[in-house]
Design a protein around this motif. Structure first.
Motif, PDB file in Angstrom:
ATOM      1  N   THR A   2     -42.565  17.712  -5.880  1.00 18.61           N
ATOM      2  CA  THR A   2     -41.982  16.504  -5.322  1.00 18.61           C
ATOM      3  C   THR A   2     -40.650  16.816  -4.652  1.00 18.61           C
ATOM      4  OG1 THR A   2     -40.848  15.993  -7.360  1.00 18.61           O
ATOM      5  CG2 THR A   2     -43.062  15.108  -7.103  1.00 18.61           C
ATOM      6  N   GLU A   3     -40.122  15.811  -3.986  1.00 16.27           N
ATOM      7  CA  GLU A   3     -38.827  15.966  -3.342  1.00 16.27           C
ATOM      8  C   GLU A   3     -37.776  16.350  -4.383  1.00 16.27           C
ATOM      9  OE1 GLU A   3     -35.828  12.998  -1.153  1.00 16.27           O
ATOM     10  OE2 GLU A   3     -37.834  13.101  -0.295  1.00 16.27           O
ATOM     11  N   TYR A   6     -36.785  21.447  -7.004  1.00 21.74           N
ATOM     12  CA  TYR A   6     -36.022  22.578  -7.521  1.00 21.74           C
ATOM     13  C   TYR A   6     -34.710  22.076  -8.107  1.00 21.74           C
ATOM     14  CZ  TYR A   6     -33.955  27.297  -7.560  1.00 21.74           C
ATOM     15  OH  TYR A   6     -33.379  28.479  -7.939  1.00 21.74           O
ATOM     16  N   THR A  54     -30.605  34.840   0.591  1.00 20.62           N
ATOM     17  CA  THR A  54     -30.833  33.477   1.083  1.00 20.62           C
ATOM     18  C   THR A  54     -30.089  33.137   2.369  1.00 20.62           C
ATOM     19  OG1 THR A  54     -29.039  32.581  -0.282  1.00 20.62           O
ATOM     20  CG2 THR A  54     -31.242  32.620  -1.254  1.00 20.62           C
ATOM     21  N   ARG A  62     -37.057  32.168   1.101  1.00 19.36           N
ATOM     22  CA  ARG A  62     -37.022  30.878   1.814  1.00 19.36           C
ATOM     23  C   ARG A  62     -37.345  29.758   0.840  1.00 19.36           C
ATOM     24  NH1 ARG A  62     -37.759  31.819   7.572  1.00 19.36           N
ATOM     25  NH2 ARG A  62     -38.114  34.038   7.861  1.00 19.36           N
ATOM     26  N   TYR A  63     -36.584  28.678   0.944  1.00 22.42           N
ATOM     27  CA  TYR A  63     -36.797  27.500   0.118  1.00 22.42           C
ATOM     28  C   TYR A  63     -37.334  26.375   0.984  1.00 22.42           C
ATOM     29  CZ  TYR A  63     -33.766  29.670  -3.400  1.00 22.42           C
ATOM     30  OH  TYR A  63     -33.219  30.502  -4.333  1.00 22.42           O
ATOM     31  N   ASP A  64     -38.149  25.544   0.414  1.00 20.39           N
ATOM     32  CA  ASP A  64     -38.584  24.324   1.076  1.00 20.39           C
ATOM     33  C   ASP A  64     -37.386  23.378   1.062  1.00 20.39           C
ATOM     34  OD1 ASP A  64     -39.635  21.872   1.840  1.00 20.39           O
ATOM     35  OD2 ASP A  64     -41.426  22.066   0.595  1.00 20.39           O
ATOM     36  N   HIS A  65     -36.923  22.974   2.232  1.00 19.98           N
ATOM     37  CA  HIS A  65     -35.729  22.136   2.328  1.00 19.98           C
ATOM     38  C   HIS A  65     -35.870  20.820   1.569  1.00 19.98           C
ATOM     39  CE1 HIS A  65     -33.791  24.910   5.038  1.00 19.98           C
ATOM     40  NE2 HIS A  65     -34.864  24.922   5.799  1.00 19.98           N
ATOM     41  N   ALA A  66     -37.071  20.315   1.419  1.00 17.00           N
ATOM     42  CA  ALA A  66     -37.286  19.061   0.693  1.00 17.00           C
ATOM     43  C   ALA A  66     -37.079  19.231  -0.807  1.00 17.00           C
ATOM     44  CB  ALA A  66     -38.689  18.529   0.961  1.00 17.00           C
ATOM     45  N   GLU A  67     -37.071  20.468  -1.287  1.00 22.03           N
ATOM     46  CA  GLU A  67     -36.932  20.740  -2.715  1.00 22.03           C
ATOM     47  C   GLU A  67     -35.480  20.921  -3.148  1.00 22.03           C
ATOM     48  OE1 GLU A  67     -39.598  20.712  -4.725  1.00 22.03           O
ATOM     49  OE2 GLU A  67     -40.915  20.367  -3.027  1.00 22.03           O
TER      50      GLU A  67
END
Length: 108
Positions: A2-3, A6, A54, A62-67
């Motif tokens: 979900t949003e 993390y 990072t 790379r991270y999902d920006h929504a997380e």
């Protein structure tokens, strides 16, 4: 996930680890200057390694920006990484100290 998937576990991990120490383990680790010196050393190395991994200009991780919250400091390090770092290192040290007190042949 979900949003902010993390961020929420990272934020939740800190009070959980602190509560484990204060309510159950009771090692006294937070009162020891050596613990805080250790954490400063860990975070100094984390800044170098995590900053390189990072960096937004050429990320290896790379991270999902929504997380994430989107807050990054310094060198593009997601602030959530510091929370998890605190929790993981602290919990490891707490369990290590606790296990040492319970080791056979050692006084409690």
């Amino acid at each position: 996930m979900t949003e902010l998937g993390y961020t929420l576990p990272a934020v939740a991990s800190v009070p959980v680890v602190v509560a484990l120490e204060l309510l159950w383990l009771r090692t006294g680790l937070f009162r020891r200057p050596g613990y805080w010196i250790t954490m400063a050393i860990v975070f100094a190395f984390q800044i170098g390694a995590d900053g390189w991994l990072t960096k937004l200009s050429s990320p290896i991780v790379r991270y999902d920006h929504a997380e994430l919250t989107g807050l990054r400091f310094p060198f593009d390090i997601p602030v959530e990484d510091y929370l998890f770092g605190f929790s993981l290192i602290t919990l490891t040290l707490l369990l290590w100290v606790r296990a040492g007190r319970r080791a056979p042949g050692r006084a409690a």
